[in-house]
Write an enzyme that holds these catalytic residues in place. Structure first.
Site, PDB file in Angstrom:
ATOM      1  N   ARG A   4       0.832  -1.205   0.000  1.00 28.32           N
ATOM      2  CA  ARG A   4       0.000   0.000   0.000  1.00 28.32           C
ATOM      3  C   ARG A   4       0.872   1.263   0.000  1.00 28.32           C
ATOM      4  O   ARG A   4       1.049   1.913  -1.011  1.00 28.32           O
ATOM      5  CB  ARG A   4      -0.931  -0.005   1.236  1.00 28.32           C
ATOM      6  N   ASP A   5       1.453   1.564   1.122  1.00 25.89           N
ATOM      7  CA  ASP A   5       2.261   2.780   1.257  1.00 25.89           C
ATOM      8  C   ASP A   5       3.435   2.773   0.283  1.00 25.89           C
ATOM      9  O   ASP A   5       3.808   3.805  -0.289  1.00 25.89           O
ATOM     10  CB  ASP A   5       2.758   2.858   2.710  1.00 25.89           C
TER      11      ASP A   5
ATOM     12  N   HIS B 183       6.503   4.297  12.797  1.00 26.57           N
ATOM     13  CA  HIS B 183       6.597   4.313  11.326  1.00 26.57           C
ATOM     14  C   HIS B 183       7.711   5.294  10.941  1.00 26.57           C
ATOM     15  O   HIS B 183       7.557   6.500  11.073  1.00 26.57           O
ATOM     16  CB  HIS B 183       5.234   4.750  10.763  1.00 26.57           C
TER      17      HIS B 183
ATOM     18  N   HIS C  37      10.913   6.662   8.268  1.00 26.09           N
ATOM     19  CA  HIS C  37      11.468   6.740   6.913  1.00 26.09           C
ATOM     20  C   HIS C  37      12.990   6.874   7.036  1.00 26.09           C
ATOM     21  O   HIS C  37      13.481   7.456   8.000  1.00 26.09           O
ATOM     22  CB  HIS C  37      10.884   7.944   6.170  1.00 26.09           C
TER      23      HIS C  37
ATOM     24  N   CYS D  41       7.520   9.860   1.118  1.00 25.58           N
ATOM     25  CA  CYS D  41       7.143  11.154   0.546  1.00 25.58           C
ATOM     26  C   CYS D  41       8.284  11.696  -0.311  1.00 25.58           C
ATOM     27  O   CYS D  41       9.430  11.696   0.109  1.00 25.58           O
ATOM     28  CB  CYS D  41       6.847  12.148   1.666  1.00 25.58           C
TER      29      CYS D  41
ATOM     30  N   ASN E 286      10.405   4.620   2.916  1.00 30.26           N
ATOM     31  CA  ASN E 286      10.136   3.951   4.178  1.00 30.26           C
ATOM     32  C   ASN E 286      11.353   3.126   4.585  1.00 30.26           C
ATOM     33  O   ASN E 286      12.124   2.662   3.754  1.00 30.26           O
ATOM     34  CB  ASN E 286       8.951   2.988   4.009  1.00 30.26           C
TER      35      ASN E 286
END
Lengths: 303, 303
Positions: free
Chosen positions: B15-16, B205, B207, B238, B247
């Site tokens: 997904r992400d 979470h 990155h 992002c 990520n």
């Protein structure tokens, strides 16, 4: 979480970083690299090695590097044996590094001596060096893992450090040479080192081979370590794992320390420019995180 | 140093990771990727998003992904709003994720609402979802830094988490969306979250934008966090910093946890094979440490 307010980075790029580099780099460009790094703010640097040019052709210009690259700060030269030490003394060096592998097998494959044989030959050299008032660092490689023996226990590493400390070594650089240590192991060994040797400088030397470089720096900081060997551009490192990166990159450690408000006195921007100046002479691309980001940002600005 | 004995990795790659990927990946290959990851041992996975295909064409096949990719484990689907939630309910999804940006400006640029407006619209949806017995995760993005506002303070993040926890959210996924947090900030916020919300799952979470991914995982572990969102191959992230990675890569986190003897139940080798299966469909090379090493070793063996 407790961290030191300040940490010292010992730049090892010009020596440890370049020694395995295949392309012979012109002396003039090495000197520019050293100068650029000094301007970035390093007070301590491993600048060259008095090794046999037959084995390490890249270091054949050690005398010139010492003569023209030693302005300001502590300039450490690696001296593997008596002959190397004599060359360092002949060239008025004021800081030398000796090394030994904590792993017997590694030491034998590297310099054809057992760890004990190495210690027996190094301790008299250290006594001689100490009499002359030089700064002495001892580098203990494979202090966590050995590519041949696997896990290295803490006690033999501590015993080597005891012998060095008793002999008057100023700085113990304890290395995860093949980048296999994990943060728990790092915290454990360095906590013991800091406790047992309160009068000796303790330096952590990490490789980013498997990506744990910064996590290990964090663990060492928590153990009270405030000195780190780092290599501009992540240059160097033992070539044991294909695809592996080398020493933990100065710019990546520096960025983390800056973000954590741990003072170093070093300019990240100037380190990146020093890396940029040496990159064209290397046989490989530099893949440190900060350098990759900086290059991409520089390219974007230029568009 | 205290660490949990076990940690759960929530795989967010499908997904992400894929949502910003420019190449449209065939549904069949996404399903193979999900299947390969499940076989690696993940119990929880973000598998797709019920977003408008106009905005995120990559997720246009959400219904098919849910229908054919939901075997075994907790399959989380992202539902940005009422319409998305309805699609999830219509497709018998049992676990949904809502998101909000802790930074007002980020939230406005992202979905054209203030953080407060988002919360006001999400809380009734959460109540509705809770009545139906679904597992609810809330993703709080820009919880440390915002690309527009800079540093985000802890208190507003905690306040958002309070509202979510009061509404019955099961899992708070607190994100360093632009990879700017440092280990001290991570330790501080997650310590407070673990203390204030003992009954709620707390997921970190991270990155790896600036290379601090694993150091931040280490700091979160020390704060007692035992759940991490990770993305196979380091997919996603992002696109705010040129040259930045996304990520934190599942395989890099997994390697560190394995080395630290923290149990996950996930096979590193199988994750690497899953990454290898999706790589040909991507617009970029995968640069995670473990994958780079694995590919180099695989290439060497083949010689």
């Amino acid at each position: 979480m407790n961290f030191p307010a300040r940490a010292d980075l010992i730049e090892v790029g010009p020596r440890d970083g370049l020694q395995n580099e295949k392309n012979l780099i012109p002396t003039e460009n090495k000197l520019q690299f050293i100068k650029a790094l000094k301007e970035a703010g390093f007070n301590e640097m491993e600048i060259t090695s008095f090794v046999s040019p037959k084995w390490v052709p890249q270091m054949a210009d050690a005398e010139e590097i010492v003569r023209y690259g030693s302005a300001a700060g502590r300039n450490i030269v690696l001296t593997p044996n008596e002959k190397g030490l004599q060359r360092a003394l002949d060239n008025d060096c004021r800081a030398v590094a000796f090394f030994v592998g904590a792993s017997n097998t590694f030491n034998q494959k590297n310099i054809n001596r057992t760890t004990e044989e190495s210690m027996n030959s190094l301790l008299p050299l250290i006594a001689k060096t100490k009499d002359r008032g030089l700064f002495i660092r001892a580098c203990i490689s494979t202090s966590f893992y050995c590519p041949y023996e696997g896990k290295i226990e803490e006690e033999p590493v501590l015993e080597i450090c005891r012998q060095f400390a008793d002999a008057g070594v100023d700085d113990l650089s304890v290395a995860d040479t093949i980048g296999m240590a994990n943060p728990q192991e790092v915290y454990s060994l360095f906590s013991r080192l800091k406790q047992e040797f309160p009068e000796t400088l303790i330096t952590a030397h990490f490789h980013d081979t498997r990506g744990l470089g910064l996590a290990n720096v964090l663990a060492a900081l928590q153990a009270g370590v405030d000195r780190f060997d780092t290599s501009a551009g992540g240059l160097g490192g033992c070539p044991f794992a294909p695809g592996a990166s080398g020493n933990v990159a100065t710019e990546d450690v520096l960025y983390m320390l800056q973000e954590m408000k741990i003072e170093t006195g070093i300019s990240l921007e100037k380190v990146l420019k020093a890396v940029n100046s040496i990159e064209p002479f290397l046989n490989k691309a530099i893949s440190s995180k900060q350098y990759t980001l900086w290059k991409a940002q520089t390219a974007e600005k230029a568009q």
